[in-house]
Design a protein around this motif. Structure first.
Motif, PDB file in Angstrom:
ATOM      1  N   LYS A  51     -97.061 -19.745  29.705  1.00 60.01           N
ATOM      2  CA  LYS A  51     -96.152 -18.670  30.109  1.00 60.01           C
ATOM      3  C   LYS A  51     -95.691 -17.848  28.909  1.00 60.01           C
ATOM      4  CE  LYS A  51     -94.385 -20.816  34.343  1.00 60.01           C
ATOM      5  NZ  LYS A  51     -93.215 -21.416  35.039  1.00 60.01           N
ATOM      6  N   ALA A  52     -95.621 -18.503  27.737  1.00 61.96           N
ATOM      7  CA  ALA A  52     -95.225 -17.789  26.521  1.00 61.96           C
ATOM      8  C   ALA A  52     -96.368 -16.986  25.921  1.00 61.96           C
ATOM      9  CB  ALA A  52     -94.694 -18.784  25.491  1.00 61.96           C
ATOM     10  N   GLY A  53     -97.602 -17.212  26.432  1.00 65.56           N
ATOM     11  CA  GLY A  53     -98.726 -16.414  25.958  1.00 65.56           C
ATOM     12  C   GLY A  53     -99.938 -17.184  25.489  1.00 65.56           C
ATOM     13  N   ALA A  54     -99.919 -18.517  25.548  1.00 68.17           N
ATOM     14  CA  ALA A  54    -101.074 -19.292  25.096  1.00 68.17           C
ATOM     15  C   ALA A  54    -102.255 -19.106  26.043  1.00 68.17           C
ATOM     16  CB  ALA A  54    -100.720 -20.769  24.990  1.00 68.17           C
ATOM     17  N   THR A  55    -103.438 -18.965  25.468  1.00 71.73           N
ATOM     18  CA  THR A  55    -104.672 -18.844  26.233  1.00 71.73           C
ATOM     19  C   THR A  55    -105.214 -20.213  26.616  1.00 71.73           C
ATOM     20  OG1 THR A  55    -105.181 -17.005  24.707  1.00 71.73           O
ATOM     21  CG2 THR A  55    -106.907 -17.663  26.266  1.00 71.73           C
ATOM     22  N   ILE A  56    -105.103 -21.153  25.681  1.00 71.22           N
ATOM     23  CA  ILE A  56    -105.675 -22.493  25.814  1.00 71.22           C
ATOM     24  C   ILE A  56    -104.604 -23.528  25.528  1.00 71.22           C
ATOM     25  CG2 ILE A  56    -107.350 -24.137  24.839  1.00 71.22           C
ATOM     26  CD1 ILE A  56    -109.102 -21.732  24.077  1.00 71.22           C
ATOM     27  N   ALA A  57    -104.602 -24.614  26.302  1.00 67.77           N
ATOM     28  CA  ALA A  57    -103.752 -25.769  26.017  1.00 67.77           C
ATOM     29  C   ALA A  57    -104.651 -26.918  25.580  1.00 67.77           C
ATOM     30  CB  ALA A  57    -102.948 -26.179  27.247  1.00 67.77           C
ATOM     31  N   HIS A  58    -104.432 -27.392  24.356  1.00 65.03           N
ATOM     32  CA  HIS A  58    -105.200 -28.514  23.813  1.00 65.03           C
ATOM     33  C   HIS A  58    -104.365 -29.773  23.987  1.00 65.03           C
ATOM     34  CE1 HIS A  58    -107.590 -31.062  21.308  1.00 65.03           C
ATOM     35  NE2 HIS A  58    -106.643 -31.170  20.385  1.00 65.03           N
ATOM     36  N   VAL A  59    -104.918 -30.780  24.687  1.00 62.58           N
ATOM     37  CA  VAL A  59    -104.100 -31.927  25.060  1.00 62.58           C
ATOM     38  C   VAL A  59    -104.669 -33.252  24.580  1.00 62.58           C
ATOM     39  CG1 VAL A  59    -103.126 -30.770  27.074  1.00 62.58           C
ATOM     40  CG2 VAL A  59    -105.180 -32.150  27.347  1.00 62.58           C
TER      41      VAL A  59
END
Length: 297
Positions: free
Chosen positions: A40-48
C-alpha cells in the motif's frame, strides 16, 4: 538513469532482529500484514521469510510459508510475492571438530530449500549464487547444489532472483545462464555491505552491473545505514531497489522503522530523482512473470 523502478520490500528476513525492534513481523499474520502495508505504501514486490511464531527465529516450516502466501494472495492489495529459497545454509565450524557444525549450524539440501517454492509457486524466488563468509559464520551454497536448485526452480516456472553477495557469485550466475538453467532474461539482486561480501558503494555497484548481460535486469540494496544511499545510487545507475526490515531497522538515526515507512521513504527518493515505481501489474509484464497458476501475464 532508470525511469521505471521495481521496489522490493524484504519484510522480515532470518536474522536475530526481533530482539532489536518490535516492528519486525514474526507470525504469518504479522508478516503478511506487513507485506500488504508495504504494498500500500508503494512496494512492487514483497520478499518473505518465515519465522517461528514462538521464538521469532528463522523457520523452514512449509506450513508457515503457506499461511503467509495465502494471506497475501487473499488480500485486496496486489503485490508480487518473492519467497526466499536460501533455506538452511549456515555453517559454524565446531572448535573441537571442524568437520562438524557447532550450535547454530543450519543446513538444508537443495530439495529442502526448494520445497516452499515448489509447493506454493510464487512468482519469484531467490537463488543465492554462492558461498560467502557471512559475519562470523559461513553461508554454504555449493555449485552442484545450485545447479540442482536452479533446475528445480526452472521446472516449477518460478522466476529466480539471482542473489549475488560478491563478484564471484555473478560469474557463477552467468554460468547458470550459459548452461540453460536460467530461463528467460536473468534477474539479478546485488546484496551489498554484508560482512564479508561486496562493499556498498557506487564503485562496487558499477563493477557488478558491468559484469551482467545487456538483457538482464538488476536491483541492489545496502544494509544498515547504507540502505537509502544505495536506493539513490541504484536508480542513478539504472537499476531497481530494495528496502525493508530484513536489511535495516532504522528510519533515521535513533528512530526504529516499520516496513511501510521504509518503502514510503524509498518511493520519495525514487521520485525525487525523476523516476517512478512500477506497479505489480507493470512489473509482471516487464519481467514476463508467471502467475501462481503457471500462466504468463
Amino acid at each position: 538513469m532508470n525511469r521505471n523502478v521495481i521496489l522490493s520490500c524484504a519484510v522480515t528476513g532470518a536474522g536475530e532482529t526481533t530482539e532489536k525492534s518490535p516492528h519486525v513481523p514474526v507470525t504469518p499474520k504479522e508478516i503478511a500484514d506487513s507485506a500488504i502495508k508495504a504494498a500500500k505504501a508503494g512496494a512492487t514486490i514483497a520478499h518473505v521469510h518465515a519465522r517461528d511464531p514462538e521464538t521469532g527465529k528463522l523457520s523452514h516450516d512449509v506450513k508457515l510459508f503457506q499461511e503467509i502466501v495465502e494471506r497475501i494472495r487473499e488480500a485486496d492489495t496486489d503485490v508480487i510475492i518473492n519467497i526466499t529459497a536460501g533455506g538452511g545454509g549456515d555453517w559454524i565450524p565446531s572448535e573441537s571438530n571442524p568437520a562438524t557444525g557447532a550450535e547454530g549450524t543450519d543446513m538444508q539440501t537443495p530439495e529442502e530449500r526448494h520445497e516452499p517454492v515448489g509447493l506454493l509457486l510464487p512468482e519469484i524466488c531467490t537463488l543465492d549464487c554462492g558461498s560467502v563468509n557471512f559475519g562470523d559464520q559461513v553461508y554454504i551454497s555449493p555449485t552442484d547444489w545450485l545447479r540442482k536448485q536452479a533446475k528445480l526452480i526452472k521446472d516449477s516456472g518460478v522466476k529466480p532472483e539471482l542473489e549475488c553477495f560478491d563478484t564471484g557469485h555473478i560469474r557463477f550466475a552467468n554460468q547458470l545462464v550459459k548452461e540453460g538453467l536460467i530461463e528467460g532474461d536473468p534477474m539479478f539482486q546485488f546484496c551489498l555491505g554484508i560482512p564479508w561480501g561486496a562493499d556498498a558503494d557506487a564503485e562496487t555497484l558499477a563493477y557488478m552491473r558491468s559484469r551482467i548481460s545487456e538483457n538482464a535486469t538488476w536491483a541492489a540494496f545496502g544494509i544498515g545505514r547504507m540502505q537509502m544511499p544505495m536506493v539513490a545510487e541504484s536508480v542513478l545507475q539504472g537499476g531497481n531497489v530494495r528496502v525493508g526490515l530484513e536489511d535495516n531497522l532504522y528510519l533515521k538515526k535513533g528512530t526504529l522503522a516499520t516496513n511501510e515507512q521504509l518503502v514510503d521513504k524509498a518511493v520519495g527518493i525514487v521520485q525525487s530523482l525523476g523516476a517512478d515505481v512500477m506497479s505489480p501489474a507493470e512489473a509482471r509484464s516487464f519481467l514476463n512473470l508467471r502467475n501462481p497458476n503457471g500462466k504468463a501475464e
